[in-house]
Write a protein that holds these residues in place. Sequence first.
Motif, PDB file in Angstrom:
ATOM      1  N   GLY A  38       0.843  -1.189   0.000  1.00 28.19           N
ATOM      2  CA  GLY A  38       0.000   0.000   0.000  1.00 28.19           C
ATOM      3  C   GLY A  38       0.877   1.237   0.000  1.00 28.19           C
ATOM      4  N   ALA A  39       0.268   2.366   0.285  1.00 29.84           N
ATOM      5  CA  ALA A  39       0.999   3.636   0.268  1.00 29.84           C
ATOM      6  C   ALA A  39       1.633   3.902   1.632  1.00 29.84           C
ATOM      7  N   GLU A  40       2.937   4.141   1.636  1.00 29.95           N
ATOM      8  CA  GLU A  40       3.595   4.487   2.894  1.00 29.95           C
ATOM      9  C   GLU A  40       3.313   5.935   3.285  1.00 29.95           C
ATOM     10  N   ASN A  41       2.777   6.694   2.338  1.00 31.71           N
ATOM     11  CA  ASN A  41       2.379   8.076   2.611  1.00 31.71           C
ATOM     12  C   ASN A  41       1.177   8.379   1.725  1.00 31.71           C
ATOM     13  N   SER A  42      -0.012   8.020   2.202  1.00 37.56           N
ATOM     14  CA  SER A  42      -1.227   8.163   1.400  1.00 37.56           C
ATOM     15  C   SER A  42      -1.622   9.625   1.250  1.00 37.56           C
ATOM     16  N   LEU A  43      -2.708   9.856   0.541  1.00 36.65           N
ATOM     17  CA  LEU A  43      -3.168  11.226   0.324  1.00 36.65           C
ATOM     18  C   LEU A  43      -3.464  11.948   1.631  1.00 36.65           C
ATOM     19  N   ASP A  44      -3.864  11.171   2.657  1.00 39.60           N
ATOM     20  CA  ASP A  44      -4.111  11.815   3.944  1.00 39.60           C
ATOM     21  C   ASP A  44      -2.909  11.742   4.876  1.00 39.60           C
ATOM     22  N   GLY A  45      -1.738  11.371   4.327  1.00 41.22           N
ATOM     23  CA  GLY A  45      -0.521  11.340   5.123  1.00 41.22           C
ATOM     24  C   GLY A  45      -0.394  10.142   6.039  1.00 41.22           C
ATOM     25  N   VAL A  46      -1.139   9.079   5.742  1.00 38.19           N
ATOM     26  CA  VAL A  46      -1.141   7.877   6.581  1.00 38.19           C
ATOM     27  C   VAL A  46      -0.244   6.807   5.968  1.00 38.19           C
ATOM     28  N   ASN A  47       0.499   6.129   6.813  1.00 42.80           N
ATOM     29  CA  ASN A  47       1.305   4.992   6.372  1.00 42.80           C
ATOM     30  C   ASN A  47       0.417   3.743   6.440  1.00 42.80           C
ATOM     31  N   GLU A  48      -0.198   3.406   5.309  1.00 42.34           N
ATOM     32  CA  GLU A  48      -1.158   2.302   5.283  1.00 42.34           C
ATOM     33  C   GLU A  48      -0.543   0.991   5.730  1.00 42.34           C
ATOM     34  N   VAL A  49       0.644   0.686   5.209  1.00 42.82           N
ATOM     35  CA  VAL A  49       1.225  -0.631   5.469  1.00 42.82           C
ATOM     36  C   VAL A  49       1.629  -0.794   6.933  1.00 42.82           C
ATOM     37  N   GLN A  50       2.135   0.262   7.537  1.00 49.03           N
ATOM     38  CA  GLN A  50       2.516   0.177   8.949  1.00 49.03           C
ATOM     39  C   GLN A  50       1.281   0.032   9.838  1.00 49.03           C
ATOM     40  N   CYS A  51       0.223   0.756   9.495  1.00 47.06           N
ATOM     41  CA  CYS A  51      -1.026   0.631  10.258  1.00 47.06           C
ATOM     42  C   CYS A  51      -1.562  -0.790  10.185  1.00 47.06           C
ATOM     43  N   MET A  52      -1.528  -1.369   8.999  1.00 45.32           N
ATOM     44  CA  MET A  52      -2.027  -2.733   8.846  1.00 45.32           C
ATOM     45  C   MET A  52      -1.160  -3.725   9.612  1.00 45.32           C
ATOM     46  N   LYS A  53       0.134  -3.526   9.555  1.00 43.84           N
ATOM     47  CA  LYS A  53       1.029  -4.407  10.313  1.00 43.84           C
ATOM     48  C   LYS A  53       0.715  -4.316  11.803  1.00 43.84           C
ATOM     49  N   ASP A  54       0.572  -3.098  12.316  1.00 39.15           N
ATOM     50  CA  ASP A  54       0.278  -2.913  13.742  1.00 39.15           C
ATOM     51  C   ASP A  54      -1.026  -3.608  14.131  1.00 39.15           C
ATOM     52  N   SER A  55      -2.028  -3.507  13.264  1.00 40.48           N
ATOM     53  CA  SER A  55      -3.320  -4.141  13.552  1.00 40.48           C
ATOM     54  C   SER A  55      -3.202  -5.656  13.579  1.00 40.48           C
ATOM     55  N   LEU A  56      -2.429  -6.213  12.653  1.00 41.05           N
ATOM     56  CA  LEU A  56      -2.262  -7.665  12.598  1.00 41.05           C
ATOM     57  C   LEU A  56      -1.450  -8.180  13.779  1.00 41.05           C
ATOM     58  N   LYS A  63       5.365   0.966  -1.398  1.00 38.10           N
ATOM     59  CA  LYS A  63       5.308   1.594  -2.714  1.00 38.10           C
ATOM     60  C   LYS A  63       4.196   1.002  -3.584  1.00 38.10           C
ATOM     61  N   GLY A  64       3.242   0.379  -2.927  1.00 43.01           N
ATOM     62  CA  GLY A  64       2.092  -0.155  -3.662  1.00 43.01           C
ATOM     63  C   GLY A  64       1.027   0.917  -3.805  1.00 43.01           C
ATOM     64  N   TRP A  65       1.349   1.938  -4.564  1.00 49.16           N
ATOM     65  CA  TRP A  65       0.459   3.103  -4.685  1.00 49.16           C
ATOM     66  C   TRP A  65      -0.873   2.747  -5.338  1.00 49.16           C
ATOM     67  N   ARG A  66      -0.832   1.811  -6.276  1.00 46.52           N
ATOM     68  CA  ARG A  66      -2.046   1.368  -6.972  1.00 46.52           C
ATOM     69  C   ARG A  66      -2.047  -0.152  -7.005  1.00 46.52           C
ATOM     70  N   THR A  67      -3.161  -0.730  -7.363  1.00 47.13           N
ATOM     71  CA  THR A  67      -3.239  -2.184  -7.464  1.00 47.13           C
ATOM     72  C   THR A  67      -2.226  -2.704  -8.472  1.00 47.13           C
ATOM     73  N   LEU A  68      -2.068  -2.001  -9.579  1.00 49.90           N
ATOM     74  CA  LEU A  68      -1.090  -2.403 -10.592  1.00 49.90           C
ATOM     75  C   LEU A  68       0.305  -2.463  -9.983  1.00 49.90           C
ATOM     76  N   ASP A  69       0.672  -1.441  -9.224  1.00 54.62           N
ATOM     77  CA  ASP A  69       1.990  -1.418  -8.581  1.00 54.62           C
ATOM     78  C   ASP A  69       2.149  -2.597  -7.631  1.00 54.62           C
ATOM     79  N   SER A  70       1.118  -2.860  -6.831  1.00 52.82           N
ATOM     80  CA  SER A  70       1.181  -3.937  -5.845  1.00 52.82           C
ATOM     81  C   SER A  70       1.437  -5.284  -6.498  1.00 52.82           C
ATOM     82  N   VAL A  71       0.726  -5.555  -7.574  1.00 48.89           N
ATOM     83  CA  VAL A  71       0.854  -6.843  -8.258  1.00 48.89           C
ATOM     84  C   VAL A  71       2.216  -6.964  -8.932  1.00 48.89           C
ATOM     85  N   VAL A  72       2.622  -5.937  -9.656  1.00 51.22           N
ATOM     86  CA  VAL A  72       3.903  -5.978 -10.361  1.00 51.22           C
ATOM     87  C   VAL A  72       5.057  -6.126  -9.375  1.00 51.22           C
TER      88      VAL A  72
END
Length: 205
Positions: free
Chosen positions: A83-101, A116-125
Motif C-alpha cells: 500500500g501507500a507508505e504516505n497516502s493522500l491523507d498522510g497515513v502509512n497504510e502498510v505500517q497501520c495494517m502491520k500494527d493491527s495484525l 510503494k504499492g500506490w495502486r493495485t497495478l503497482d502492488s501486483v507488479v
Amino acid sequence: MAIVLLVFCLLVLMVCHMLVTHHAKGRVFSDVDSIDKAEVGLLLGTTPQTRLGRRVNQFYTYRIDATEKLYKAGKIKTILISGAENSLDGVNEVQCMKDSLVARGVNASDIVLDGKGWRTLDSVVRAVKVYDIHSFVVISQKFHNERAIYLADHLGLDVDEITGFNAADATSDTAFMIYIREYFARVKLFLDLLTNKQPISSLDA
C-alpha cells in the motif's frame, strides 16, 4: 447524440466489469476452508479511517479480519502488505495494517511491508518483480481481488497461481462511492493495459 454517448459509456462500463468478473470466476473465495494453502498472502492496503468524515474504514477492518483468518488457519505463512507508505491523507497504510495484525497475534517476523504499492497495478507488479513471489493469495474485497487477478494475468508477469480471499464487503453509508468507483477503475484497467502502464515507483524494495 447525448443519449447515444451515454448508452455507449454505460456499455463500456458494463463490458469491462463483466470481463474482469468472469475472468476471476472460480478463483476468488470467501470461505477459508475452500482456499488452497499458499506461502504468501498479498494484503492490499487502505487507510484505517475514511477520508470523508474520518470514521472507521470498514474496508480496512474487514481486510484485517480476512488476513487474520487465513494466517491463523495456516493457509498463508507470510503476509506481504502492499500500500501507500504516505497516502493522500498522510497515513502509512502498510505500517497501520502491520500494527493491527500484530495486535491480533500475527508474528511481526511473518510480515513484509511494501510501502510503494500506490495502486493495485503497482502492488501486483512489485510482488512478482521485486519480492520474487509467483504464487500468492490476494486479500481484499471481492471486487478488488477480481481486478488484481486480471491485472496479474495480463501484465506479462511470470506468475504461476493467483487466487483471491474475499474480505467482507463494507456496508457503511459511504461505501457505495467505492463500489461506483470500481466500475471506472475497471475501465482504467484496460486503458492501463493498452498503454503499457508502468508502476509509479522504480522496481526496488
